[in-house]
Design a protein around this motif. Sequence first.
Motif, mmCIF file in Angstrom:
data_model
loop_
_atom_site.group_PDB
_atom_site.id
_atom_site.type_symbol
_atom_site.label_atom_id
_atom_site.label_comp_id
_atom_site.label_asym_id
_atom_site.label_seq_id
_atom_site.Cartn_x
_atom_site.Cartn_y
_atom_site.Cartn_z
ATOM 1 N N PHE A 122 31.895 58.612 34.230
ATOM 2 C CA PHE A 122 31.392 57.379 33.613
ATOM 3 C C PHE A 122 32.434 56.253 33.690
ATOM 4 N N GLU A 123 33.694 56.619 33.476
ATOM 5 C CA GLU A 123 34.755 55.610 33.416
ATOM 6 C C GLU A 123 35.432 55.351 34.755
ATOM 7 N N ALA A 124 35.046 56.075 35.784
ATOM 8 C CA ALA A 124 35.752 56.011 37.068
ATOM 9 C C ALA A 124 35.933 54.591 37.608
ATOM 10 N N PRO A 125 34.889 53.724 37.610
ATOM 11 C CA PRO A 125 35.092 52.371 38.158
ATOM 12 C C PRO A 125 36.148 51.566 37.403
ATOM 13 N N GLU A 126 36.379 51.926 36.131
ATOM 14 C CA GLU A 126 37.351 51.201 35.313
ATOM 15 C C GLU A 126 38.745 51.820 35.400
ATOM 16 N N ARG A 127 38.866 52.986 36.058
ATOM 17 C CA ARG A 127 40.150 53.689 36.100
ATOM 18 C C ARG A 127 40.723 53.738 37.506
ATOM 19 N N ARG A 128 40.327 52.813 38.357
ATOM 20 C CA ARG A 128 40.786 52.797 39.740
ATOM 21 C C ARG A 128 42.325 52.796 39.807
ATOM 22 N N GLY A 129 42.823 53.628 40.712
ATOM 23 C CA GLY A 129 44.267 53.700 40.903
ATOM 24 C C GLY A 129 44.977 54.638 39.949
ATOM 25 N N THR A 130 44.224 55.415 39.149
ATOM 26 C CA THR A 130 44.848 56.336 38.192
ATOM 27 C C THR A 130 44.701 57.783 38.663
ATOM 28 N N ARG A 131 45.371 58.676 37.946
ATOM 29 C CA ARG A 131 45.297 60.110 38.239
ATOM 30 C C ARG A 131 44.941 60.854 36.963
ATOM 31 N N ALA A 132 44.031 61.796 37.045
ATOM 32 C CA ALA A 132 43.604 62.570 35.870
ATOM 33 C C ALA A 132 43.789 64.055 36.143
ATOM 34 N N THR A 133 44.217 64.778 35.127
ATOM 35 C CA THR A 133 44.391 66.229 35.241
ATOM 36 C C THR A 133 43.545 66.910 34.175
ATOM 37 N N VAL A 134 42.711 67.833 34.602
ATOM 38 C CA VAL A 134 41.860 68.603 33.682
ATOM 39 C C VAL A 134 42.553 69.934 33.417
ATOM 40 N N ASP A 135 42.888 70.216 32.158
ATOM 41 C CA ASP A 135 43.520 71.485 31.808
ATOM 42 C C ASP A 135 42.592 72.317 30.922
#
Length: 358
Positions: free
Chosen positions: A328-341
């Motif tokens: 949902f938030e992907a277009p607003e988080r361009r250029g970031t990195r996310a880690t799912v733990d």
Amino acid sequence: MKPPQPLRLDERPAIPTPRDIVERLSRFVVGQERAKRALAIAAYNHLKRTALRRTRRQVPIRKSNVLLIGPTGCGKTHLARNLAQILDVPFHVADATEFTEAGYYGKDVELIITELLAKAGHAVEEAQRGIVFIDEVDKIARRTQGHRSGVGSRDIGGEGVQQALLKLLEGREVTVPLDAAPHWSRQEAIPVDTTDVLFVCAGTFTDVFAYAAEGRGLGFGARDGRRRAARAIRQKDLLEYGMLAEFLGRLPVVVQLDELSQEELLAVLTGPPDAIVREVKELLLADGVELAFTDGALREIVRFATDRGLGARGLRGVVEEVVADLLFEAPERRGTRATVDAAWVRRRVDRIDPATLH
């Protein structure tokens, strides 16, 4: 008198061997080696048989329709779907629960061939060498006890459908409509010979299994994370379940699939080219978000799916719920990195209704 000449296939284009088919299936389907081999042999012989019959020769080779038995999410439909991509023949997936005995409200079984014909571009000759996958055949088991009590009773969605399917499975010329719309009897119909149509049927047959040691740790219902060891199903078990002997007789190849272990479910998550984890990573990368899953997160997803008996089919729903906020938030988080733990997964799976994932 000259001895009969061996059957030759030199005049036809090369077709994949059983080993080729198994290797290509293994790229997309994890585990289930027995089922892969059985399907590969049946498919290869089907292609040989249809190629030989195209030479107008009498071929003493009968088709071997297949019955796949296994729990939800073990890969029955996935096997058939990928087999269709490997073989250059028309392919149609039907659900047995949609059909009723002729003369009652619901689909007539002849519409299976109508839909196969549509997949073949209405080329009758092409449709006559196609493959039909019929799912949920356990749902058309005999529902009445007339065969035991001697009392006659119609079973329009069970025994009646099995009886109607016999002529298709055995191989016969049937008249089918060109359109699967309602009131097809008023439409144009054409004859199609199902002699060379290969049928692959599948079902869970959940209640047919007997569990050793009073069911502790064995069978498809066990949820201890180990390899499940259900005993082999005999034809007698299927007859008592409500399948007709004539129906089973037209499905000579019976393959029992295993429930996937947790390690195999981990491989399903990340291994195949169409794995769901690969897919969500690509979706987020298109928005400029780099996504990573820790090993603990993947194991937590598998544990949730195993505890609730979701199988491989339910993994997609679990993963999509886990990354729903990121998508949902992907277009607003361009250029970031996310880690799912693992902790991330646990917080999100608690709100999942397992009934929506089957």
